[in-house]
Write an enzyme that holds these catalytic residues in place. Structure first.
Site, PDB file in Angstrom:
ATOM      1  N   ASP A  64      -8.351  -9.008   4.149  1.00 41.77           N
ATOM      2  CA  ASP A  64      -8.363  -7.761   5.004  1.00 41.77           C
ATOM      3  C   ASP A  64      -9.209  -7.964   5.778  1.00 41.77           C
ATOM      4  OD1 ASP A  64      -6.642  -5.338   6.318  1.00 41.77           O
ATOM      5  OD2 ASP A  64      -8.093  -4.771   4.883  1.00 41.77           O
ATOM      6  N   ARG A  78      -5.120 -11.129  -5.749  1.00 44.41           N
ATOM      7  CA  ARG A  78      -4.462 -11.125  -3.458  1.00 44.41           C
ATOM      8  C   ARG A  78      -4.823 -11.719  -2.682  1.00 44.41           C
ATOM      9  NH1 ARG A  78      -7.533  -5.497  -1.321  1.00 44.41           N
ATOM     10  NH2 ARG A  78      -6.329  -6.485   1.439  1.00 44.41           N
ATOM     11  N   GLU A 122     -13.208  -1.760  12.008  1.00 46.91           N
ATOM     12  CA  GLU A 122     -13.099  -1.566  10.266  1.00 46.91           C
ATOM     13  C   GLU A 122     -13.729  -2.392   9.704  1.00 46.91           C
ATOM     14  OE1 GLU A 122      -9.721  -1.151   6.567  1.00 46.91           O
ATOM     15  OE2 GLU A 122      -9.392  -2.160   8.425  1.00 46.91           O
ATOM     16  N   HIS A 165     -15.798  -7.851   1.348  1.00 46.16           N
ATOM     17  CA  HIS A 165     -14.988  -6.745   0.890  1.00 46.16           C
ATOM     18  C   HIS A 165     -15.497  -6.130   0.263  1.00 46.16           C
ATOM     19  CE1 HIS A 165     -11.610  -4.171   0.863  1.00 46.16           C
ATOM     20  NE2 HIS A 165     -10.689  -4.978   1.479  1.00 46.16           N
ATOM     21  N   GLU A 177       0.813  -1.674   0.528  1.00 48.99           N
ATOM     22  CA  GLU A 177      -0.289  -0.056  -0.269  1.00 48.99           C
ATOM     23  C   GLU A 177       0.424   1.013   0.012  1.00 48.99           C
ATOM     24  OE1 GLU A 177      -3.906  -1.419   2.147  1.00 48.99           O
ATOM     25  OE2 GLU A 177      -2.245  -0.869   3.456  1.00 48.99           O
TER      26      GLU A 177
END
Length: 714
Positions: free
Chosen positions: A380, A351, A408, A536, A306
């Site tokens: 994630d 990914r 998150e 996601h 990132e």
């Protein structure tokens, strides 16, 4: 006798009148409201005896005195003489008789952090002994003893032996030097850098107490998206002030290291890890840090992910970068935690696969003081993920777990989500890595591959809000991290039960109801957000709310459409041999189960398969019907949570009751939003109606797609 009963009634009324703001977490130490237990404890506990030749022992007896005096409603004195009812704490060096009570084998099992709590007779007196090999063990034993009283357990015939299964039990703060918190939903950073080192807020002490009470022994103060400024001398003095407080509670301080620091603050022309000047710069920097903070723990590093700089900027490997830092801190006993969360926009592969592809070939190439910190799943911190394929793939390298406490992708600090079932689901997953054995827990605690280093980290959900975590139930996830890192065999129910009793009430009706809510809450959020293996599909950037339609991010794998791949045929990411073949990264037994659409667990189905809308599920329903059922069940379950909570008003203080009630109202509204937005969007591909009997969405898809949240916290 009547007077004594009146006193107890008065204490109970006093405890129930005043509101609580949640600041005290699970360390409330209110007078025990059960007269039977209160009487028993008062009879069994008279005083505390503990040496005061070490800061951690002082912290232990101060906590015990504070806790016992509060719980018993009377002062429990500290004295050196032993009488009936003394709680005696110390080490074998202080109390030689310990070695006559406890075998060398048991003492060896305790290590540095373990403890024993025993009811014994000493010099003709009935005492409770709390002992360990080191001061830290005594400290942890004191907190455990208090937990027994807080949860109203018998202390008459104690024989407890406890030692942590994992050595490094760490909080990762994603706090920035300007006091913002990345993915922080509970206010700003608790680190007041501007007033450090001169001003030491009481909150720092209470933070350390809370961590020590659950066995957490390390804290990374700064964001993994690191700022090199923290490694400069003025900032290190600020860190040293915090370390001085935390040291009393057996907590080491760690910092995130920005890989390009030699260029940014060292004025070198390169940060190449094989460059001799760079190596010397980091060695000198480590020497400086340890002069200022002698017990500094080491570095956490996010590199080449990132946009963060790393060794790949210089055509070097992650091992090259980690080993350079490891060599710098090794003479001081420091470690390096190198994150495996890497993915590159230049790489066209799934990914899901990138961390394994980069790290698996490096197995065995890292220094002995390096751990690879691996997220629980391959993407994630989603509401549900399969276990990360690196677990079970790097037998020559210690891997430590990285969980995310801050929610998150779990509704921020407005949704009640108890994460222990998520954590346990991963820990219990069988990797089939060693002769059809070796679950994730055995890999991270080092027993599967005989590693000396072991670790578990959690991305903190702590902020400046008065109750620390925003949502009162967010405290349970912080608590869970510590308890599972100490003993990953504890069940979600056990942890929830003891947290409820310490944080709210020991009343059975309350405990039973709230425990049921907590244990169901994770599956509920999966149902109304990402059922059947969806993942996601949150809003871009801030990850607030649903946005499965979003397709404008600067890189493909930041777009929700990349992950669900809905079309007129079906939905889901094909990771089998006919797709991205990410399943090849797992051991054959795992791969075999997930590869077959008929044996793949339905809660992971869309993680690994692109599935027809008409696919028949185990229930006999089509995939579309099952998807609708999950989303509607999720909303209905939040409403059940609301109804259940509404019946508990009389059990706790009004302030926390109303706060949680309001948050559940928000959660219900947002669950409906998730359900309606996702089903209306996916319906444009399935072409199928929402089955009869369900309440119909009261807004259009266009309405949901038009919502914007430019100031959502991120």
């Amino acid at each position: 006798m009547k007077k004594w009963i009146a006193v107890i009634i008065g204490i109970i009324l006093f405890n129930s009148i005043f509101a609580e703001n949640g600041y005290n977490l699970w360390l409330r130490y209110n007078v025990i409201d059960n007269p039977t237990f209160l009487q028993q404890y008062r009879q069994q506990i008279s005083s505390i005896s503990c040496p005061s030749d070490n800061g951690q022992l002082i912290a232990a007896h101060q906590e015990l005195q504070k806790g016992l005096s509060g719980l018993l409603g009377k002062k429990v004195p500290l004295q050196m003489s032993v009488i009936n009812g003394t709680v005696m704490m110390g080490l074998p060096s202080h109390l030689p008789f310990i070695k006559t009570l406890v075998s060398d084998t048991v003492l060896a099992r305790l290590g540095n952090d373990g403890f024993i709590i025993r009811t014994i007779k000493h010099e003709g007196k009935n005492i409770t002994l709390i002992a360990g090999n080191k001061e830290a063990g005594v400290l942890y034993g004191a907190f455990h003893f208090l937990r027994l009283l807080q949860t109203q357990q018998s202390i008459q015939q104690l024989n407890i032996i406890s030692a942590p299964r994992i050595d490094l039990r760490i909080l990762n703060h994603w706090d920035n030097l300007n006091r913002t918190v990345e993915r922080g939903y509970a206010g700003g950073s608790i680190w007041d850098w501007q007033r450090l080192p001169g001003y030491l807020d009481q909150r720092y002490y209470d933070y350390a107490r809370a961590n020590a009470s659950i066995g957490i022994n390390g804290t990374v103060l700064t964001n993994v998206n690191a700022n090199a400024m923290i490694l400069t001398e003025p900032w290190l003095q600020k860190v040293a002030a915090l370390a001085g407080i935390f040291r009393q509670y057996n907590i080491k301080v760690y910092l995130t290291a920005r890989f390009s620091a030699p260029v940014e603050i060292g004025k070198l022309k390169t940060a190449d890890p094989l460059n001799e000047e760079v190596k010397k710069w980091w060695k000198d920097k480590a020497d400086e840090i340890y002069r200022i903070i002698p017990d500094f723990g080491g570095f956490l590093v996010k590199a080449n992910s990132e946009g963060q700089p790393g060794p790949q900027n210089y055509q070097r490997t992650h091992a090259d970068g980690a080993n350079m830092l490891a060599d710098a801190v090794a003479p001081h006993g420091g470690i390096v935690m190198w994150r495996a969360f890497v993915y590159s926009s230049e790489s066209p592969e799934d990914r899901f696969k990138q961390a394994y592809s980069e790290f698996k070939p490096l197995d065995g190439q890292f220094r002995k003081n390096v751990l690879i910190q691996v997220k629980n799943g391959p993407i994630d911190f989603q509401p549900r993920e399969p276990f990360h394929p690196l677990f079970g793939a790097m037998g020559q390298t210690p891997l430590m777990m990285e969980y995310q406490l801050t929610q998150e992708y779990l509704g921020f600090a407005t949704h009640l989500v108890y994460e222990a079932p998520l954590f346990k689901e991963v820990l219990n997953a069988d990797t089939h890595s060693k002769n059809n054995g070796g679950n994730v827990a055995q890999i991270i605690d080092g027993t599967a591959d005989a590693h000396v280093l072991s670790g578990m980290a959690g991305v903190a959900n702590i902020g400046s809000d008065i109750n620390w975590t925003g949502h009162p139930f967010g405290q349970a996830n912080w608590y869970t991290l510590g308890r599972l890192a100490w003993d990953h065999t504890l069940t979600s129910a056990q942890i929830a039960n003891e947290w409820i009793r310490q944080t709210f009430s020991n009343k059975k009706a309350f405990v039973d109801t709230v425990q049921q809510l907590m244990l169901a809450s994770r599956e509920i959020i999966v149902n109304y957000m990402t059922p059947l293996g969806l993942h996601h599909i949150m809003g871009y950037g801030h990850h607030y709310g649903p946005a499965p339609w979003y397709n404008k991010a600067p890189r493909a794998d930041w777009n929700p459409v990349y992950f669900h791949k809905a079309d007129s045929i079906g939905i889901g990411f094909n990771r089998t041999t006919s797709g991205s073949n990410a399943l090849a990264q797992y051991q054959p037994a795992v791969r075999k189960q997930f590869e077959n659409i008929n044996t793949c667990p339905e809660n992971m189905l869309l993680w690994f398969h692109h599935v027809s809308w008409n696919h028949k599920m185990q229930s006999g329903k089509t995939l579309w019907e099952a998807l609708c059922e999950k989303y509607y069940n999720g909303v209905d379950s939040v409403r059940w949570m609301q109804r259940s909570w509404s019946k508990l008003r009389s059990y706790i203080d009004e302030e926390r009751f109303v706060q949680i009630q309001q948050l559940l109202n928000i959660q219900e509204q947002e669950a409906v939003w998730w359900r309606n937005a996702c089903l209306l969007y996916f319906q444009t591909f399935s072409g199928k109606p929402i089955p009869a009997g369900y309440e119909k969405p009261d807004r259009t898809l266009e309405y949901y797609m038009g919502l914007s949240f430019p100031y959502a916290p991120n």
